[in-house]
Design a protein around this motif. Structure first.
Motif, PDB file in Angstrom:
ATOM      1  N   ILE A 197       0.850  -1.194   0.000  1.00  0.00           N
ATOM      2  CA  ILE A 197       0.000   0.000   0.000  1.00  0.00           C
ATOM      3  C   ILE A 197       0.881   1.238   0.000  1.00  0.00           C
ATOM      4  N   TYR A 217      -7.118   4.743   6.158  1.00  0.00           N
ATOM      5  CA  TYR A 217      -6.226   3.613   5.883  1.00  0.00           C
ATOM      6  C   TYR A 217      -6.654   2.356   6.628  1.00  0.00           C
ATOM      7  N   THR A 272      -3.299   2.053  -3.728  1.00  0.00           N
ATOM      8  CA  THR A 272      -3.163   3.443  -3.289  1.00  0.00           C
ATOM      9  C   THR A 272      -4.528   4.117  -3.262  1.00  0.00           C
TER      10      THR A 272
END
Length: 306
Positions: A197, A217, A272
């Motif tokens: 990531i 996240y 992303t």
């Protein structure tokens, strides 16, 4: 045999050059900026010329003038500029110090900018003109990885696509070792995971708070539950991700992520929110979530899609 001259400002473009031309790593004159990201490269046994670049407008103009003077008074630079037929030229053509080296030039990808029609400021046009990113008649070839397809007729006939992973896998162990040594890659930089990531400095730039960033996240990481996930922290981030995600590994290596992935075959997927850096990654799958992934991102940045 001619020496190569490679003009660059980007570790990524340098990596591409080394993988595409592995037999020329030691017979190349590297002309590059004093970009901090290039400081840790191993230039031992290699010829290189460092060009200082400024930050503010005035400093940039002064250093541009200083560079032009160096091409007159610096013996090595003067010889290269005055005897272009004795060298092969490669690299980036849009840098403020590129122009003297653009002769039968092979342009190598820098990023997404290579796929867009460039927009120039008046100051840039005054000093450097408006024929960069392969549009000059002095550029004979443009090497791209195929992040997007080129449709612009002005450069289409110069474009040649390559697959970085295929090129890397075709190198001999010695050639791979030469590339790794140039970037000071060691086994400790390798990532053992199947998902990486790429995070972004959203809170550091004040767009959102750190707690808001962590919530986003957290949601993203949970989507890959059951996978071996590693976070590649952005160089300008201050967030200590292990404090929030103790079971997720974090990679802070100074080595370009593209080279790490080339040496980490277990990674098949890059993820992303909306970092364009994902398009450079040599992995099989790329998940670009876009700002519509979270209302807060959409509110702060508008709509950004792959």
């Amino acid at each position: 045999m001619k020496d190569n001259v490679f003009v660059f400002d980007s570790p990524y473009t340098l990596l591409l050059y080394c993988v595409l031309y592995p037999d020329n790593i030691f017979n190349t004159i590297y002309v590059h900026s004093n970009n901090n990201a290039l400081n840790r490269l191993d230039f031992d046994s290699k010829r290189h010329i460092v060009i200082n670049k400024g930050r503010g407008k005035l400093e940039k103009i002064l250093l541009y003038v200083f560079f032009k003077l160096r091409t007159i008074f610096n013996k090595e630079l003067r010889y290269i500029v005055r005897h272009p037929k004795e060298f092969n030229f490669y690299g980036q053509d849009h840098l403020f110090f590129s122009a003297p080296f653009v002769h039968d030039f092979v342009l190598i990808e820098d990023g997404l900018a290579n796929y867009k029609i460039p927009k120039y400021s008046k100051l840039y046009t005054f000093f450097l003109g408006a024929k960069t990113f392969g549009r000059s008649g002095k550029v004979k070839q443009i090497l791209l990885s195929g992040m997007m397809k080129i449709k612009e007729p002005e450069i289409l006939n110069k474009v040649q696509y390559f697959d970085l992973l295929v090129k890397w896998n075709s190198l001999t162990p010695e050639q791979k070792n030469n590339v790794n040594n140039f970037f000071r890659f060691t086994n400790t930089d390798e990532i053992e995971a199947d998902v990486v990531i790429l995070t972004q400095p959203l809170s550091e730039y004040g767009f959102i708070t750190e707690s808001e960033k962590i919530d986003i996240y957290q949601k993203l990481i949970s989507e890959y539950d059951g996978h071996n996930v590693v976070i590649r922290r952005h160089p300008r981030e201050m967030t200590c991700y292990p404090d929030y995600f103790p079971n997720v590994k974090v990679n802070d290596s100074k080595v370009p992520i593209e080279l790490i992935l080339l040496n980490s075959p277990s990674i098949r997927r890059g993820v992303t929110l909306f970092s364009s850096g994902i398009f450079n990654l040599p992995c099989q799958y790329k998940d670009f979530k876009g700002t519509s992934y979270h209302p807060l991102l959409l509110q702060k940045f508008g709509e950004i899609n792959p």
